[in-house]
Write a protein that holds these residues in place. Sequence first.
Motif, mmCIF file in Angstrom:
data_model
loop_
_atom_site.group_PDB
_atom_site.id
_atom_site.type_symbol
_atom_site.label_atom_id
_atom_site.label_comp_id
_atom_site.label_asym_id
_atom_site.label_seq_id
_atom_site.Cartn_x
_atom_site.Cartn_y
_atom_site.Cartn_z
ATOM 1 N N MET A 1 -27.744 39.334 -34.653
ATOM 2 C CA MET A 1 -27.764 37.760 -34.284
ATOM 3 C C MET A 1 -28.935 37.501 -33.578
ATOM 4 S SD MET A 1 -24.040 36.796 -32.821
ATOM 5 C CE MET A 1 -23.194 38.086 -32.221
ATOM 6 N N THR A 2 -29.109 35.882 -33.755
ATOM 7 C CA THR A 2 -30.112 35.550 -33.180
ATOM 8 C C THR A 2 -29.610 34.427 -31.853
ATOM 9 O OG1 THR A 2 -30.774 33.402 -34.215
ATOM 10 C CG2 THR A 2 -30.883 35.274 -35.546
ATOM 11 N N ASN A 3 -30.652 34.136 -31.113
ATOM 12 C CA ASN A 3 -30.144 32.995 -30.202
ATOM 13 C C ASN A 3 -30.781 31.792 -30.568
ATOM 14 O OD1 ASN A 3 -28.566 34.628 -28.363
ATOM 15 N ND2 ASN A 3 -30.438 35.504 -27.560
ATOM 16 N N GLU A 4 -31.242 31.503 -31.531
ATOM 17 C CA GLU A 4 -31.799 30.342 -31.928
ATOM 18 C C GLU A 4 -30.939 29.267 -32.081
ATOM 19 O OE1 GLU A 4 -34.234 30.278 -35.459
ATOM 20 O OE2 GLU A 4 -34.674 32.390 -35.439
ATOM 21 N N PRO A 5 -31.091 28.086 -31.685
ATOM 22 C CA PRO A 5 -30.038 26.733 -31.333
ATOM 23 C C PRO A 5 -29.954 26.226 -32.803
ATOM 24 C CG PRO A 5 -32.129 26.186 -30.621
ATOM 25 C CD PRO A 5 -32.249 27.702 -30.865
ATOM 26 N N ALA A 6 -28.574 25.724 -33.080
ATOM 27 C CA ALA A 6 -28.413 24.993 -34.310
ATOM 28 C C ALA A 6 -29.384 23.915 -34.359
ATOM 29 C CB ALA A 6 -27.102 24.490 -34.252
ATOM 30 N N GLN A 7 -29.620 23.530 -35.480
ATOM 31 C CA GLN A 7 -30.386 22.348 -35.758
ATOM 32 C C GLN A 7 -29.784 21.355 -36.372
ATOM 33 O OE1 GLN A 7 -33.943 22.358 -35.011
ATOM 34 N NE2 GLN A 7 -33.251 24.277 -33.990
ATOM 35 N N GLN A 8 -29.694 20.219 -35.858
ATOM 36 C CA GLN A 8 -29.196 18.906 -36.465
ATOM 37 C C GLN A 8 -29.735 18.208 -37.622
ATOM 38 O OE1 GLN A 8 -28.050 15.905 -33.638
ATOM 39 N NE2 GLN A 8 -27.179 14.461 -35.090
ATOM 40 N N ASP A 9 -29.054 18.036 -38.826
ATOM 41 C CA ASP A 9 -29.397 17.597 -39.975
ATOM 42 C C ASP A 9 -29.449 15.876 -39.784
ATOM 43 O OD1 ASP A 9 -30.039 16.571 -42.442
ATOM 44 O OD2 ASP A 9 -28.218 17.432 -43.183
ATOM 45 N N GLN A 10 -30.741 15.505 -39.668
ATOM 46 C CA GLN A 10 -30.712 13.954 -39.142
ATOM 47 C C GLN A 10 -30.181 13.166 -40.267
ATOM 48 O OE1 GLN A 10 -31.658 12.925 -36.124
ATOM 49 N NE2 GLN A 10 -31.717 15.151 -35.773
ATOM 50 N N SER A 11 -30.196 13.637 -41.568
ATOM 51 C CA SER A 11 -29.897 12.666 -42.802
ATOM 52 C C SER A 11 -28.227 12.742 -42.789
ATOM 53 C CB SER A 11 -30.268 13.262 -44.003
ATOM 54 O OG SER A 11 -29.857 14.585 -44.381
ATOM 55 N N SER A 12 -27.442 13.184 -41.941
ATOM 56 C CA SER A 12 -25.843 13.266 -42.189
ATOM 57 C C SER A 12 -25.610 11.950 -41.767
ATOM 58 C CB SER A 12 -25.264 14.283 -41.295
ATOM 59 O OG SER A 12 -25.645 14.180 -40.064
ATOM 60 N N THR A 13 -24.494 11.642 -42.758
ATOM 61 C CA THR A 13 -23.982 10.238 -42.496
ATOM 62 C C THR A 13 -22.573 10.314 -42.294
ATOM 63 O OG1 THR A 13 -23.759 9.941 -44.680
ATOM 64 C CG2 THR A 13 -25.643 8.976 -44.084
ATOM 65 N N GLY A 14 -21.709 9.316 -41.665
ATOM 66 C CA GLY A 14 -20.429 9.546 -41.420
ATOM 67 C C GLY A 14 -20.021 9.673 -40.120
ATOM 68 N N ASP A 15 -19.104 10.041 -39.671
ATOM 69 C CA ASP A 15 -18.448 9.976 -38.377
ATOM 70 C C ASP A 15 -18.555 11.300 -37.775
ATOM 71 O OD1 ASP A 15 -17.370 9.046 -36.016
ATOM 72 O OD2 ASP A 15 -15.141 9.522 -36.582
ATOM 73 N N THR A 20 -27.233 23.108 -38.861
ATOM 74 C CA THR A 20 -27.094 24.530 -39.404
ATOM 75 C C THR A 20 -27.600 25.331 -38.562
ATOM 76 O OG1 THR A 20 -27.740 23.471 -41.428
ATOM 77 C CG2 THR A 20 -28.310 25.685 -41.226
ATOM 78 N N CYS A 21 -27.062 26.450 -38.363
ATOM 79 C CA CYS A 21 -27.280 27.548 -37.311
ATOM 80 C C CYS A 21 -27.333 28.733 -37.774
ATOM 81 C CB CYS A 21 -25.872 27.618 -36.226
ATOM 82 S SG CYS A 21 -26.225 29.104 -35.110
ATOM 83 N N PRO A 22 -28.463 29.685 -37.420
ATOM 84 C CA PRO A 22 -28.845 30.893 -38.139
ATOM 85 C C PRO A 22 -27.628 31.999 -37.833
ATOM 86 C CG PRO A 22 -30.446 30.421 -36.612
ATOM 87 C CD PRO A 22 -29.492 29.206 -36.567
ATOM 88 N N THR A 23 -26.797 31.719 -36.809
ATOM 89 C CA THR A 23 -25.797 32.738 -36.739
ATOM 90 C C THR A 23 -24.442 32.263 -37.308
ATOM 91 O OG1 THR A 23 -26.773 33.331 -34.631
ATOM 92 C CG2 THR A 23 -24.477 33.970 -35.037
ATOM 93 N N CYS A 24 -24.205 30.834 -36.972
ATOM 94 C CA CYS A 24 -22.752 30.342 -37.373
ATOM 95 C C CYS A 24 -22.821 29.592 -38.763
ATOM 96 C CB CYS A 24 -22.422 29.296 -36.212
ATOM 97 S SG CYS A 24 -22.524 29.631 -34.501
ATOM 98 N N GLY A 25 -23.856 29.463 -39.350
ATOM 99 C CA GLY A 25 -23.726 28.696 -40.554
ATOM 100 C C GLY A 25 -23.776 27.452 -40.484
ATOM 101 N N ARG A 26 -23.636 26.460 -41.689
ATOM 102 C CA ARG A 26 -23.428 25.023 -41.531
ATOM 103 C C ARG A 26 -21.973 24.549 -41.210
ATOM 104 N NH1 ARG A 26 -23.472 22.253 -47.140
ATOM 105 N NH2 ARG A 26 -22.608 20.225 -46.398
ATOM 106 N N PHE A 27 -22.212 23.532 -40.213
ATOM 107 C CA PHE A 27 -20.796 23.108 -39.682
ATOM 108 C C PHE A 27 -20.986 21.468 -39.248
ATOM 109 C CE2 PHE A 27 -23.010 24.963 -36.049
ATOM 110 C CZ PHE A 27 -22.946 24.168 -34.932
#
Length: 74
Positions: A1-15, A20-27
């Motif tokens: 496991m890594t302690n890197e924070p999740a990165q926000q996808d700036q292109s996401s649209t909607g509500d 994307t998180c190296p540990t948790c995956g995409r959510f």
Amino acid sequence: MTNEPAQQDQSSTGDFAEFTCPTCGRFRVSRSAVQQLSDMPEALATDALAKAKKRAEIDGGEVPLIRSFDLVLS
């Protein structure tokens, strides 16, 4: 496991905001839940993601979406 924070996808649209998180995956996190999550302990946020992942599996493998009701303490 890594302690890197999740990165926000700036292109996401909607509500929702998509991450994307190296540990948790995409959510995704609903816009209404974003503020609540920032004030929560990490363990509760992890529990909310687990609920969202379980729901996504049942719904046919969609990207997990954390909603406000996932953040309600049980």
